[in-house]
Structure formats: structure tokens, C-alpha cells
Write a protein that holds these residues in place. Structure first.
Motif, PDB file in Angstrom:
ATOM      1  N   LEU B  91      -4.811   4.379  30.316  1.00 61.72           N
ATOM      2  CA  LEU B  91      -4.017   4.201  29.114  1.00 61.72           C
ATOM      3  C   LEU B  91      -2.967   5.296  29.084  1.00 61.72           C
ATOM      4  CD1 LEU B  91      -6.906   3.585  26.588  1.00 61.72           C
ATOM      5  CD2 LEU B  91      -5.533   1.898  27.788  1.00 61.72           C
ATOM      6  N   ASN B  93      -0.952   8.131  27.992  1.00 66.13           N
ATOM      7  CA  ASN B  93      -1.330   9.132  27.003  1.00 66.13           C
ATOM      8  C   ASN B  93      -0.394  10.318  27.100  1.00 66.13           C
ATOM      9  OD1 ASN B  93      -2.710  10.205  24.946  1.00 66.13           O
ATOM     10  ND2 ASN B  93      -4.459  10.902  26.132  1.00 66.13           N
ATOM     11  N   GLU B  96       3.743  10.537  26.476  1.00 60.00           N
ATOM     12  CA  GLU B  96       4.046   9.312  25.759  1.00 60.00           C
ATOM     13  C   GLU B  96       5.401   9.460  25.094  1.00 60.00           C
ATOM     14  OE1 GLU B  96       1.289   8.392  22.749  1.00 60.00           O
ATOM     15  OE2 GLU B  96      -0.142   7.550  24.170  1.00 60.00           O
ATOM     16  N   ASP B 129       0.335   2.166  25.203  1.00 57.28           N
ATOM     17  CA  ASP B 129      -0.933   1.448  25.362  1.00 57.28           C
ATOM     18  C   ASP B 129      -2.034   1.851  24.377  1.00 57.28           C
ATOM     19  OD1 ASP B 129      -0.801   1.158  28.994  1.00 57.28           O
ATOM     20  OD2 ASP B 129       0.269   0.136  27.372  1.00 57.28           O
ATOM     21  N   ARG B 130      -2.350   3.130  24.370  1.00 59.52           N
ATOM     22  CA  ARG B 130      -3.461   3.571  23.550  1.00 59.52           C
ATOM     23  C   ARG B 130      -3.169   3.340  22.067  1.00 59.52           C
ATOM     24  NH1 ARG B 130      -7.569   7.052  24.820  1.00 59.52           N
ATOM     25  NH2 ARG B 130      -6.474   7.844  26.626  1.00 59.52           N
ATOM     26  N   CYS B 131      -1.934   3.628  21.726  1.00 59.07           N
ATOM     27  CA  CYS B 131      -1.466   3.458  20.367  1.00 59.07           C
ATOM     28  C   CYS B 131      -1.627   1.988  19.943  1.00 59.07           C
ATOM     29  CB  CYS B 131      -0.007   3.897  20.334  1.00 59.07           C
ATOM     30  SG  CYS B 131       0.693   4.095  18.725  1.00 59.07           S
ATOM     31  N   LEU B 152     -13.218   3.130  22.147  1.00 64.88           N
ATOM     32  CA  LEU B 152     -12.259   3.651  23.124  1.00 64.88           C
ATOM     33  C   LEU B 152     -12.679   5.016  23.658  1.00 64.88           C
ATOM     34  CD1 LEU B 152      -8.918   2.663  21.364  1.00 64.88           C
ATOM     35  CD2 LEU B 152     -10.025   1.518  23.281  1.00 64.88           C
ATOM     36  N   ILE B 154     -12.773   7.933  22.143  1.00 63.68           N
ATOM     37  CA  ILE B 154     -11.859   8.996  21.749  1.00 63.68           C
ATOM     38  C   ILE B 154     -12.337   9.555  20.400  1.00 63.68           C
ATOM     39  CG2 ILE B 154      -9.833   8.100  22.968  1.00 63.68           C
ATOM     40  CD1 ILE B 154      -8.949   6.688  20.489  1.00 63.68           C
ATOM     41  N   THR B 158      -8.073  11.501  16.887  1.00 59.18           N
ATOM     42  CA  THR B 158      -7.101  10.800  17.744  1.00 59.18           C
ATOM     43  C   THR B 158      -6.793   9.413  17.178  1.00 59.18           C
ATOM     44  OG1 THR B 158      -8.032  11.951  19.637  1.00 59.18           O
ATOM     45  CG2 THR B 158      -6.594  10.102  20.119  1.00 59.18           C
ATOM     46  N   GLN B 162      -3.131   8.111  16.154  1.00 62.56           N
ATOM     47  CA  GLN B 162      -2.514   6.939  16.784  1.00 62.56           C
ATOM     48  C   GLN B 162      -2.148   5.866  15.752  1.00 62.56           C
ATOM     49  OE1 GLN B 162      -1.604   6.750  19.933  1.00 62.56           O
ATOM     50  NE2 GLN B 162      -2.539   8.673  20.596  1.00 62.56           N
TER      51      GLN B 162
END
Lengths: 337, 191
Positions: B91, B93, B96, B129-131, B152, B154, B158, B162
Motif C-alpha cells: 500500500l 504509504n 504519499e 491506496d491506504r487512504c 488493515l 494499522i 493512523t 487517513q
């Protein structure tokens, strides 16, 4: 207010997770100016409009995909799947490369509850599942939990309750509860509320209107409905609740006795059969799913010890070696033929 | 809803008619849930196939406590998360893009809600992606911050960052459109 947290506060409000203090902050900020008000409404509108809508649906040739699915389903011979088999395999199996691994985050709650006075719920918005004489049924829940319902039992779900996972039970059942600290798992019996707190354990009641809870691993809270007294049990402990709690005692019986028919296999995939054997004996079995997952097993293993069952499997599937450890059984090699 | 119950009953009795009805009603939705998460049409279709294959295989012991729709949507999401995990898809990160990189748009020449929906989908698609995953688990799956964090792997902090970032990017990009629509009161007809 710091502008950084604005979006988060609005999000919390939209998803219903905002605290009183945060709500006050947000309201103050919104009331500060017309610009703020507009900004707030913009974020709100974007959130509302970002759900999947008809126009967002991916273009797909649905007919072609349907034919594809039917081809696949028929290759697997749907009729074979029709046999009533309980499937309690962990849903995350696909991420285990070649071996089943004890999933440490799964809570096991074994509940054997016998209840007479408790009829099926008549409330709206509930879902009642029942078993008849001689039938053992399993349910896999969306959250990853599974429930094994013994014969002549009713289980009531309350899908409209979102804040917790609540179930009421009339009869006997075994629960395997997936961890979710924000949504407690609560089992209701006529005289008790049983709440999952920690890892894994077993509960049982053997007389009418009496609830017995025994813990396999972890922590469980049992609360008396009238009077509200409660006890917390940990590994290897058992308590009986009739009119009042018995003293807490040590328990040795952590197997699933009484679930007759649970180990009756009829062309059952080994993956399913192994899960049930693990559940029955409270042990973890490590084996090579690459070699054996699709093998099928037929036979009645009721009343046999774990050692006896493993000896039979060893012959049938030409297992090279079986090691019995404290809580884990390790099977090496093997083949379907 | 009554219809759905009927199809579910048919399905449980091993009648492909039931599966077909549910497939027709929800296959595209299931694919879309996955597609929104990974932006890969082929994989999304494969995951759609898997979801319905499983529904068929487990038909006689499946227990659905909510609606069949939310069951399927959640299944699609879980399978996609597993796919991401199994494929070790990295992902994005580090490094970004920042909120500013997404900039506002000066093009506010548009009418109608259709275009706004399109703009929103597009903007979601372009989130890092992660967002995007965090945002969609909240939006499409209605997961809590804790559930998202666990899914995820995390921290909750986080997740909060996000979510905040996603909304900020979307707001920056879409504000000109949305504000205009709000003024004309168009948006409220969308639902």
C-alpha cells in the motif's frame, strides 16, 4: 479549534461516533461563520454522495459471468455438497500458505446450555433457527464467529441490535466467537447473561433452568439476570447458576460430549472434518492442507478417542507420522488415495 | 425484501434459481465493492465469482443475520482484503502525495447530479491506496475505527489520520462543484 481535526469530527458525527465534548467543539466551529457552515455542509454532502450508487456499478457482462459460475459449480458437483456437514473452518484460511495455524486472535467460547422454560422469541426483527431431534447444525456468522447448535435447540438472533452481538438460546450450543472488542458477544439464557471477555473457554448446563459455564481458555463473565450478581471465570474454571452461583471449581471436562452426530462423516471434505475434530477435543491439529484438504472422509467417529480417530486417519490417508503434544497434534505427509 | 427471502430459501434448498436471482441482483455490486478497493477490474470479477461460489457451496448452512446485500458486500470486502494480504500488495504509504498535490479544480462548468457522482467516484479512485481503503471500509462497510485498524493491521491513530486526509482531499477537489450544487439545492434530490 484546530482545523486539522475538523474533517475527523464531521466524520465522527456522520458515523454516530462523536462524543459530547467533540460535538460541542464542532457545533461551535460551525456557528462561527457562514463559510464554516458551508464547509461543513460540503463535507457532509460528499460523504452522503460517496456511497455506491447505481451509476457507480462496474460494467460487467452478467450473463457471461453467470455461465462461468455455473460451469465451476457443476465441476465441483453441487450434490456432494448437499450432505449436512458442519463447517467451522476459519474463514481466513486462504492466507495460511500450507498449514493450518492456530489463530491466536479467535476466541473460543464453548457453551452447553440446557434450558426448558425459554421459548422461541416472538419479537419482530428476530431470526430463529431450530434443530430437530438428532440434528446438529452449524452457523457461520459474518463477523467470523461460528455456532454449533445441538439437537432440539432454538437460537434467536437480533439483527437490529448493532451495538453488540446478542443471541438467545434454548437448548445446547457451542460458540466460537471472533474477537471484536467494540461489539461484545452476549448469550442470553433464562437466568443468565454470558459475556465473552477474553480468549477461549467452554460453558455447559445440564439441568433444567440451570446454566453451567466452563472455560477452555481465556475469560468469561456470567451475570445472574435477577439480582445482577456476576462472576468472572478464567481457564479451567467452571460455575453453576441455578438460584444462585455455586462456588467456582476446577473442571477437566472440556470436550464436546453430547453433540452426537458431530463426528459422523459422509464424503465430508477433510478440511471440514478436521475442524470438527479440533472443536470436539479442544486441540489444534497441524497438517498439510496442500496434500490433504480436498480428501474426503466417510465414517462414524462418535465415542472414539482422539488417538483412535487419528490412528484411523493415519491408515486411510497414509500419514507418515503423528505427534501428540499438549495442545497440538502434528500430522506429517499423507495422500488422498 | 420478501422476494429476497424467497430466493434465499430457494438457494438453501439447492435450487440454482435462487442463486441466479441473487447473482443478477448483486453480482455487479459485489464486483464494484472490490473494484473500488483495488482499482482492478479483472481481480474484482474473480472476487465476485468467489463470493457467489462460496454462497452456493455453503448454501445449506449459511446464516445471514442482516440483509443478504450487506452479507455479500462484507464478503466482497473481506475477500479483497485477503487478496491484498496474500499478494502482499504494497500500500502506498511513504512519500504519499499531500492534500495540496490534489489541488482544487477551477473547472466549475457543470450541471446536474450525474456529473457530480462521477466526479466523486473519480476522486475516490485517485486517493492514495491506504487512504482509499480506510475511507471505503468506513463508507461501504460501515466499520468502526477499531475494526478498520484490525482489518488493515494499522493503529487507530493512523485510521483517524487517513479518514481525515481522505475527506480533506475530496473536499479540496470537489468543493467548487458541491458548493454550487448546495446553493441551488440540487444535492438533496440525489438520495
Amino acid at each position: 479549534m484546530k482545523k486539522d481535526v475538523l474533517e475527523l469530527l464531521i466524520h465522527k458525527e456522520l458515523t454516530g461516533n462523536i462524543s459530547v465534548k467533540e460535538q460541542a467543539l464542532l457545533t461551535d466551529w460551525i456557528d462561527e461563520s457562514e463559510d464554516n457552515k458551508l464547509e461543513y455542509r460540503v463535507v457532509q454532502a460528499i460523504w452522503e454522495a460517496s456511497t455506491i450508487q447505481e451509476a457507480d456499478l462496474m460494467p460487467v457482462d452478467v450473463d457471461k459471468q453467470w455461465t462461468k459460475l455455473m460451469d465451476k459449480a457443476e465441476l465441483k458437483n453441487p450434490n456432494e455438497e448437499k450432505a449436512k456437514v458442519v463447517d467451522l473452518t476459519p474463514r481466513r484460511r486462504s492466507s495460511f500458505a500450507w498449514m493450518k495455524i492456530a489463530a491466536g486472535f479467535i476466541l473460543l467460547l464453548g457453551a452447553l446450555l440446557v434450558v426448558r422454560t425459554f421459548g422461541p422469541s416472538q419479537q419482530p426483527n428476530t431470526l430463529v433457527e431450530s434443530t430437530s431431534h438428532g440434528e446438529v447444525e452449524s452457523f457461520e456468522m459474518i463477523d467470523g464467529s461460528s455456532i454449533l447448535l445441538n439437537e432440539n435447540a432454538d437460537l434467536t438472533f437480533f439483527p437490529h441490535i448493532k451495538s453488540e452481538r446478542r443471541i438467545s438460546l434454548n437448548g445446547e450450543a457451542f460458540f466460537d466467537v471472533a474477537r471484536n472488542e467494540t461489539k461484545p458477544f452476549i448469550i442470553e439464557t433464562p437466568n443468565a447473561l454470558i459475556r465473552v471477555l477474553g480468549t477461549s473457554f467452554k460453558v455447559s448446563t445440564e439441568e433444567t433452568n440451570e446454566t453451567v459455564v466452563s472455560v477452555r481458555h481465556g475469560k468469561v463473565q456470567v451475570t445472574q439476570k435477577d439480582g445482577g450478581k456476576s462472576v468472572i471465570l478464567t481457564k479451567g474454571q467452571e460455575v453453576t447458576l441455578h438460584n444462585d452461583f455455586s462456588p467456582i471449581k476446577e473442571t477437566m471436562d472440556l470436550t464436546l460430549n453430547g453433540f452426537d452426530g458431530m463426528l459422523e462423516f459422509n464424503d465430508t471434505r477433510l478440511l471440514k472434518a478436521m475442524s470438527l475434530i479440533e472443536l470436539k477435543f479442544g486441540k489444534k491439529i497441524l497438517w498439510d492442507t496442500n496434500l490433504l484438504a480436498n480428501c474426503e472422509v466417510t465414517g462414524k467417529f462418535e465415542g472414539k478417542t482422539l488417538e483412535e480417530i487419528m490412528a484411523i486417519l493415519k491408515t486411510v490417508f497414509q500419514i507418515e507420522k503423528i505427534d501428540f503434544n499438549n495442545e497440538i497434534v502434528l500430522m506429517t505427509g499423507g495422500t488422498c488415495n | 425484501m420478501m422476494e429476497e427471502k424467497k430466493y434465499l430459501e430457494l438457494l438453501k434448498n439447492g435450487d440454482p434459481e435462487g442463486l441466479n436471482a441473487l447473482f443478477k441482483a448483486y453480482f455487479r455490486l459485489v464486483c464494484t465493492v472490490s473494484f473500488r478497493m483495488i482499482n482492478d477490474q479483472q481481480t474484482a470479477e474473480d472476487i465476485g465469482q468467489e463470493v457467489f461460489m462460496e454462497l452456493w457451496k455453503k448454501r445449506d448452512r449459511i446464516s445471514i443475520t442482516g440483509s443478504i446485500k450487506s452479507y455479500l458486500v462484507r464478503a466482497a470486502s473481506n475477500k479483497t482484503l485477503n487478496f491484498i494480504r496474500d499478494q502482499k500488495i504494497k500500500l502506498s504509504n511513504a512519500e504519499e502525495p499531500t492534500v495540496e498535490d490534489f489541488g482544487g479544480t477551477t473547472d466549475t462548468e457543470f450541471e446536474g447530479t450525474e456529473e457530480l457522482k462521477e466526479k466523486i467516484s473519480e476522486a475516490i479512485k485517485e486517493l492514495p491506496d491506504r487512504c482509499r481503503l480506510v475511507f471505503l471500509l468506513s463508507r461501504d462497510q460501515e466499520m468502526s475505527y477499531r475494526e478498520i485498524a484490525e482489518s488493515l493491521d494499522i493503529s487507530i491513530k493512523t485510521v483517524e489520520n487517513q479518514i481525515s486526509k481522505a475527506l480533506k482531499i475530496l473536499r479540496t477537489r470537489l468543493a467548487p462543484y458541491v458548493a454550487k450544487m448546495l446553493v441551488y439545492g440540487v444535492l438533496w434530490t440525489m438520495a
